[in-house]
Scaffold this motif. Structure first.
Motif, mmCIF file in Angstrom:
data_model
loop_
_atom_site.group_PDB
_atom_site.id
_atom_site.type_symbol
_atom_site.label_atom_id
_atom_site.label_comp_id
_atom_site.label_asym_id
_atom_site.label_seq_id
_atom_site.Cartn_x
_atom_site.Cartn_y
_atom_site.Cartn_z
ATOM 1 N N LEU A 1 25.424 47.153 11.243
ATOM 2 C CA LEU A 1 26.786 47.049 11.769
ATOM 3 C C LEU A 1 26.845 47.490 13.227
ATOM 4 N N VAL A 2 26.202 48.609 13.537
ATOM 5 C CA VAL A 2 26.211 49.117 14.912
ATOM 6 C C VAL A 2 25.504 48.153 15.846
ATOM 7 N N VAL B 1 27.574 44.578 16.074
ATOM 8 C CA VAL B 1 28.991 44.532 16.471
ATOM 9 C C VAL B 1 29.300 45.431 17.658
ATOM 10 N N ALA B 2 28.815 46.672 17.660
ATOM 11 C CA ALA B 2 29.173 47.619 18.725
ATOM 12 C C ALA B 2 28.019 48.585 18.970
ATOM 13 N N THR C 1 28.345 52.476 19.682
ATOM 14 C CA THR C 1 28.677 53.503 18.690
ATOM 15 C C THR C 1 27.447 54.231 18.168
ATOM 16 N N ARG D 1 37.516 47.866 18.745
ATOM 17 C CA ARG D 1 36.271 47.438 18.093
ATOM 18 C C ARG D 1 35.315 48.615 17.926
ATOM 19 N N VAL E 1 34.068 50.176 14.201
ATOM 20 C CA VAL E 1 32.641 50.204 13.855
ATOM 21 C C VAL E 1 32.160 51.637 13.686
ATOM 22 N N LYS E 2 32.610 52.528 14.573
ATOM 23 C CA LYS E 2 32.202 53.928 14.445
ATOM 24 C C LYS E 2 32.724 54.518 13.138
ATOM 25 N N GLY F 1 30.683 52.705 10.208
ATOM 26 C CA GLY F 1 29.286 53.112 10.300
ATOM 27 C C GLY F 1 29.098 54.586 10.017
#
Length: 906
Positions: free
Chosen positions: A77-78, A81-82, A85, A107, A111-112, A115
């Protein structure tokens, strides 16, 4: 008109004011508390399910499996997407507050949050406080976009969000405020304290209410269980010394862990986090049952229920597990591990005192007191925020017996840790990522110290309300200004711009129509006491190039972006002169204009006839690829004692130089604008052109080295790199196979004709560059944003060659056995996505002790025609100052070197 005062009042209310700041701080505190509760609940539910499952099924199977699966999902995910984070989140917030371009928005917050729940709930030995701070700061940043504010105001709100996140995570509002002023902003101004206090208070209160706790703060687990005696003081000093030593070792271990993962484990973030979850699960499965819940382990230590063996195992295991988890890049913080390690260390010191003094009948402090003091001492040694460390523990316990032990232990540990490893861990984490935050000068910057009155132009060209339309048009034709204030009896009544004239073309107005009927009657203005920061915010907020300066309604001056740029350039260059003594603005003595049909503008300053042709060819290639217009400027220097607007100059030679650009633009059907400026300062004239013409990219030559002390590229180029907000492309020209200067008598090729060479690298719908210039290209990659910009420029630039050969490379240390090729592979994919390349493109790493050494050796051994360098965003100039990498490469090779720096967001 009767509605104008109402309109002006309404527009003023939309600007950042105290009432809006109060509302925003309250809203930030509320959403921060909601985010903190959601993160805490998610981690708690997943962690409880994990512990319960490990009791029903074999722990050696359950714990590693959950750590592996959840770690992989969090890392995926990190990464996808971002990427911002990854890690604690506090370094990223510090970077944003230091005006480093880095994403911080909704966003990032989502995500943070997700995650963090996956990673921390899976049992990784990290805390939720750091993620909560980043989530809250990101939500505050998003709110500041929905309620547009000035850059300084936005920084204050982000900092307030971070403080509210800390306050909600620890239920410690005072600690949240102190963390803002001690670590993040280091600012004790009224606005900073006001917003931080309000947001932190609301965050803590809402968090306690939603968490099911009472607002009565006297709910400590340690109530009536702590004590303090005079004979304990030496042992608290020992605790501080040991905490300082271990805290410094912990910080170095964190950096070492990151290096191990980067150099030895060369696979993606999902695999690294999954590996950390697997290893952590295996270790925890081998430990006693209490170690499966990190929060419960800390409570055992601070309630006196642990033995010395449990405390020792807790310290060693948590130390190792934290290093294993954080180095992988998992979205988790270091606050909770630091507090747990401090509690275990303090508990051991307390039991040591008890064992030493009890046989002599001397009263000793309880290990609980030492555990709590150890929490503050170790936290201080790690984060280097002694006041925050003391207050966090005090607010968690509300026990005044702890004040002196906390002060002794925290101050001692701070001094020891700062002596052994100076600097905050969060600053070191930023440096590890290539971001160096320069400490602000105590007196503040010119953007807050200087006002509009200090830098404004007092001599203002104005127009009268009764001036007929035809005279207004003539005034614009005679001047290079894009707008004029309109006055009536020395009072500002409006403003007229080129846009106003364009908007009335279809109205068929008579030539004698007075200016008062077409001007903008409610211009945006500033007062003499507005700071440059506020002025720049208004210029950007309303997308205008100049602001009248008024005292009441009386016009006393005008301020432009160029005035602000000059003031900052003087400050950066160490000029001792006051803004009043700055050079006069440059003056345009010759210009030509073409129809504005491009999507952007590219500026080419020309000076040397021997290199102007090649620079113009490069500019034409980029402009044709991006559908840009070209602005070509020739700058003429005059003595300081002469006025640019009054000095007679000869422009015949300069016009001949500009003729090359006109021929080239006509050949390839590119809109071209030319001008000749007279100035005291070349850099100032170029910056004024960038500002006035809204330049998107500047391409300029560079000789490759400078003899000016304290300069990297030279006075002019250094200033352009620091101040130009557009993209910057520097070209140091080497030896080329053919002269690229176009022949004015050559026929103009058909723009739709196909490329005759079947091996040409990029099929273009337009005519090819007629002369092969550069056939072998070397592009060192480092993964930074400007490396990507260099890749984006390649398709245009390689049309200067005949079937060019491109090599993408990355320099690795000789000690790195398995180099990470992901950056190079991504660059190749980008090139292939944009266009189908039939030319040779290879991606090969090279081993060398330094980037400069590796690139220079490659050029010398394989003979590349061009080297394209994309500097880190922190700067082409900043990187050069610290390592002289671009300068060393350009000076060490005879090939052409192209240096790229991306646009700066103001």
């Amino acid at each position: 008109m009767w509605y104008l005062p109402i309109f002006q009042r309404f527009r003023q209310l939309l600007q950042p004011r105290r009432r809006l700041a109060i509302f925003e701080a309250c809203l930030i505190g509320l959403v921060s508390a909601l985010a903190a509760v959601l993160l805490k609940s998610g981690v708690g539910l997943l962690g409880a399910w994990r512990v319960q499952t490990s009791l029903l099924l074999p722990a050696w199977l359950v714990l590693p499996s959950i750590g592996l699966a959840c770690g992989f999902l969090a890392g995926w995910l990190v990464e996808r997407v971002a990427p911002e984070t990854s890690g604690s989140g506090i370094p990223q917030v510090k970077a944003v507050l230091a005006r480093i371009p880095m994403a911080l928005d909704l966003r990032v917050a989502l995500v943070k949050l997700v995650g963090g729940i996956l990673a921390l709930g899976s049992g990784l030995a990290l805390g939720r406080e750091g993620p909560t701070i980043q989530v809250s700061a990101a939500l505050a940043a998003q709110l500041s976009r929905w309620f547009p504010t000035s850059p300084d105001h936005r920084r204050q709100l982000i900092a307030a969000g971070a403080g509210a996140g800390l306050a909600a995570a620890f239920n410690a509002p005072i600690a949240g405020v102190l963390f803002v002023v001690e670590e993040l902003l280091q600012d004790f101004s009224e606005f900073t304290l006001g917003t931080a206090i309000l947001a932190s208070f609301i965050g803590a209160v809402v968090s306690r209410v939603l968490g099911g706790r009472s607002l009565d703060l006297n709910l400590a687990l340690t109530a009536s269980k702590t004590d303090f005696f005079v004979q304990d003081i030496p042992f608290y000093l020992v605790l501080g010394i040991v905490a300082g030593l271990m805290g410094a070792l912990f910080n170095r271990g964190i950096i070492a862990s990151l290096n191990v993962y980067r150099r030895s484990l060369r696979f993606g973030l999902p695999a690294r986090v999954a590996l950390a979850g697997l290893v952590s699960g295996v270790i925890v499965a081998l430990l006693p049952l209490a170690f499966r819940d990190n929060t419960g382990l800390r409570e055992i230590l601070i309630t006196g229920e642990a033995s010395w063996s449990i405390a020792a195992i807790a310290f060693i295991s948590q130390f190792i597990l934290t290093l294993v988890a954080y180095g992988s890049g998992v979205p988790g913080g270091l606050f909770a591990p630091a507090l747990t390690l401090g509690a275990a260390l303090g508990y051991l010191v307390g039991m040591g005192e008890h064992a030493l003094l009890l046989p002599f009948g001397i009263a000793t402090g309880l290990p609980i007191t030492y555990a709590l003091a150890g929490m503050g001492a170790f936290f201080t040694a790690v984060a280097r925020v002694p006041m925050t460390g003391i207050v966090i523990v005090f607010e968690m316990t509300t026990d005044f017996n702890l004040v002196l032990p906390l002060m002794i232990g925290s101050v001692t540990s701070y001094l020891v840790a700062e002596k052994l490893a100076p600097g905050s861990l969060y600053d070191k984490l930023l440096e590890w990522n290539g971001i160096i935050i320069q400490k602000a000068a105590p007196a503040g910057g010119i953007m807050t110290n200087l006002t509009a009155k200090d830098v404004m132009q007092q001599q203002v060209e104005t127009l009268d309300t009764e001036m007929p339309l035809d005279e207004v048009i003539q005034a614009f034709a005679r001047s290079h200004h894009r707008g004029f204030p309109v006055v009536e009896e020395s009072k500002l009544v409006g403003i007229v711009t080129q846009s106003d004239l364009l908007n009335i073309r279809d109205r068929n107005l008579a030539s004698d129509t007075p200016l008062g009927e077409i001007m903008t009657t409610t211009p945006m203005t500033v007062t003499p006491i507005h700071t440059l920061s506020n002025v720049l915010y208004l210029l950007d907020r309303y997308q205008i190039s100049r602001l009248p300066v008024v005292n009441g309604r009386k016009l006393i001056g005008i301020i432009t972006r160029g005035d602000i740029i000059r003031a900052e350039a003087d400050h950066l260059n160490g000029a001792n002169a006051t803004p009043k003594l700055r050079p006069d603005p440059s003056y345009i003595v010759y210009q030509t204009r073409s129809p504005s049909t491009g999507r952007g503008r590219l500026l080419v300053p020309v000076a040397n006839p021997e290199t102007a042709g090649i620079l113009l060819l490069m500019a034409a290639a980029i402009a044709r690829d991006r559908h840009y217009e070209i602005d070509c400027v020739q700058v003429m220097l005059i003595p300081r004692h002469n006025s640019p607007s009054e000095t007679q100059v000869r422009t015949a030679k300069s016009r001949r130089l500009l003729r090359q650009a006109e021929v080239l633009a006509k050949k390839w059907q590119i809109p071209l604008h030319t001008q000749i400026r007279v100035t005291h300062d070349v850099a100032q004239a170029i910056l004024e052109t960038i500002n006035e013409q809204h330049i998107d990219l500047i391409l300029m030559g560079w000789k490759g080295s400078t003899s000016t002390p304290g300069r990297i590229f030279g006075n002019v180029v250094d200033t352009i790199i620091r101040q130009a907000t557009c993209e910057v492309v520097l070209v140091k020209l080497g030896e080329t196979p053919q002269s690229p200067v176009p022949n004015p008598q050559s026929p103009i090729p058909n723009p739709q004709s196909p490329i005759p060479n079947p091996q040409s690298p990029i099929p273009s719908p337009q005519s090819p560059i007629p002369a092969p210039l550069f056939n072998s290209w070397l592009v060192p990659m480092a993964g930074g944003p400007n490396s990507q910009l260099a890749i984006k420029l390649l398709p245009a630039l390689i049309t200067l060659g005949n079937a060019p050969q491109i090599r993408l490379t990355q320099v690795f240390k000789p000690s790195e056995v398995k180099p990470d090729m992901s950056v190079l592979e991504q660059a190749i994919r980008h090139l292939m996505r944009r266009r189908k390349l039939s030319s040779s493109v290879v991606a090969l790493p090279v081993q060398a002790n330094s980037v400069a050494e590796g690139v220079i050796n490659l050029v010398k051994t394989e003979g590349y025609d061009v080297v394209v360098l994309g500097a880190s965003r922190e700067g082409l100039l900043q990187q050069a100052i610290q390592g002289n990498i671009p300068e060393a490469i350009a000076s060490g090779v005879e090939s052409t070197v192209i240096l790229v720096r991306g646009a700066i967001n103001t």
